[in-house]
Design a protein around this motif. Structure first.
Motif, short mmCIF file in Angstrom:
data_model
loop_
_atom_site.label_atom_id
_atom_site.label_comp_id
_atom_site.label_asym_id
_atom_site.label_seq_id
_atom_site.Cartn_x
_atom_site.Cartn_y
_atom_site.Cartn_z
N GLU A 1 2.14 12.03 8.49
CA GLU A 1 1.14 13.02 8.91
C GLU A 1 0.62 13.85 7.73
O GLU A 1 -0.09 14.84 7.93
N HIS B 1 0.84 -1.20 0.00
CA HIS B 1 0.00 0.00 0.00
C HIS B 1 0.87 1.25 0.00
O HIS B 1 1.77 1.39 0.84
N LYS C 1 -9.84 1.12 6.37
CA LYS C 1 -9.95 1.77 7.67
C LYS C 1 -11.26 2.53 7.76
O LYS C 1 -11.73 3.11 6.77
N VAL D 1 1.74 9.24 3.14
CA VAL D 1 2.36 8.63 4.31
C VAL D 1 2.46 9.62 5.48
O VAL D 1 2.36 10.84 5.31
N ARG E 1 -12.14 0.99 14.32
CA ARG E 1 -11.08 1.13 15.31
C ARG E 1 -11.67 1.26 16.70
O ARG E 1 -12.69 1.91 16.90
N TRP F 1 -3.74 6.51 -1.33
CA TRP F 1 -5.19 6.36 -1.48
C TRP F 1 -5.54 6.09 -2.94
O TRP F 1 -6.61 5.53 -3.25
N GLU G 1 -0.37 -4.42 5.18
CA GLU G 1 0.58 -3.64 5.97
C GLU G 1 -0.15 -2.83 7.05
O GLU G 1 0.42 -2.48 8.07
N GLY G 2 -1.42 -2.51 6.77
CA GLY G 2 -2.20 -1.73 7.71
C GLY G 2 -1.91 -0.25 7.67
O GLY G 2 -2.51 0.55 8.37
N THR G 3 -0.97 0.15 6.83
CA THR G 3 -0.61 1.54 6.64
C THR G 3 0.06 1.67 5.27
O THR G 3 0.12 0.69 4.53
N THR G 4 0.56 2.85 4.96
CA THR G 4 1.19 3.06 3.66
C THR G 4 2.70 3.18 3.79
O THR G 4 3.23 3.60 4.83
#
Length: 250
Positions: free
Chosen positions: A191, A70, A90, A189, A113, A73, A141-144
């Motif tokens: 913030e 990932h 998510k 990615v 969540r 978006w 991965e649950g994130t980028t």
């Protein structure tokens, strides 16, 4: 570009809010595919699709569980531009303007969540979707990340394939400049906000090319553990991503 994007988002809002309930499934899939392609075109992002074997074309040989690294978006729309699938996502995506509504209408499975049974619930829902014959996609991965190599995978997300007895389809996803150089620029990615990410896309002088490589489907062996299956799939994706990033830098 900004006005075209706004017009396309408003068109998507009208489709999702008004037209969607009136459409048959086949028509919905056609609209999802066309809308995704148009969105990427407006943002000057081209999609290259490659299959390791003919059976990797999930539009013809589903259902499968797509397991992809990932980066952005945009990844969702890059996959849907080939053929729409049901995404595990998510829960905050559900609140995004237009895109969130489109995701809800298309049946996205949201992980709530803070809910203790969230992962178990979404796994059960994914099994149900797979058993209807529709493909499901997840970013384990649950994130980028930036796309050079995948981050560690959460192995529980491979469970729907085991329970539904369908293949896992590894997907290697990376972004490049038109001249073939690997780039981390489109990555959403840390913030970074959506507005900041859109500025990156708007300010690009060349645009980007997202390359999707669909590996040979992996049929879960009898008795295989989630960890072993997930690790095997991640190894395939990592090898491909690292190879392409090195080649692009040479």
């Amino acid at each position: 570009m900004k006005l075209r994007l706004l017009a396309h988002l408003l068109y998507g809002l009208w489709i999702a809010a008004v037209l969607w309930p009136l459409l048959a499934d086949a028509r919905r899939e056609a609209i999802e595919k066309k809308w995704a392609r148009k969105l990427l075109h407006i943002l000057n992002v081209e999609v290259d699709v490659e299959f390791e074997v003919p059976e990797a074309d999930f539009s013809k040989d589903g259902p499968m569980l797509l397991f992809s690294n990932h980066v952005s978006w945009l990844d969702i729309f890059a996959i849907n531009a080939h053929y729409p699938v049901t995404f595990i996502a998510k829960s905050e995506i559900a609140s995004w303007p237009v895109i969130g509504l489109f995701a809800r209408r298309s049946g996205a499975l949201f992980i709530e969540r803070g809910k203790r049974t969230a992962v178990r619930d979404v796994i059960e829902a994914a099994v149900g979707v797979l058993k209807t014959g529709r493909c499901v996609a997840v970013f384990p991965e649950g994130t980028t990340g930036y796309g050079e190599t995948p981050l560690p995978f959460h192995s529980n997300f491979v469970q729907p394939a085991i329970q539904a007895d369908v293949p896992v389809l590894p997907v290697s996803l990376q972004y490049f400049l038109p001249d073939g150089r690997f780039t981390p620029e489109p990555a959403f990615v840390g913030e970074q906000t959506m507005v900041e990410n859109l500025k990156v896309l708007f300010n690009s002088q060349t645009g980007y090319r997202v390359k999707l490589y669909f590996h040979k489907p992996v049929v879960p062996a009898h008795g295989v553990s989630r960890r072993d299956l997930s690790d095997a799939v991640r190894k395939e994706i990592a090898a491909r991503c690292e190879q392409r990033a090195r080649k692009a830098a040479a």
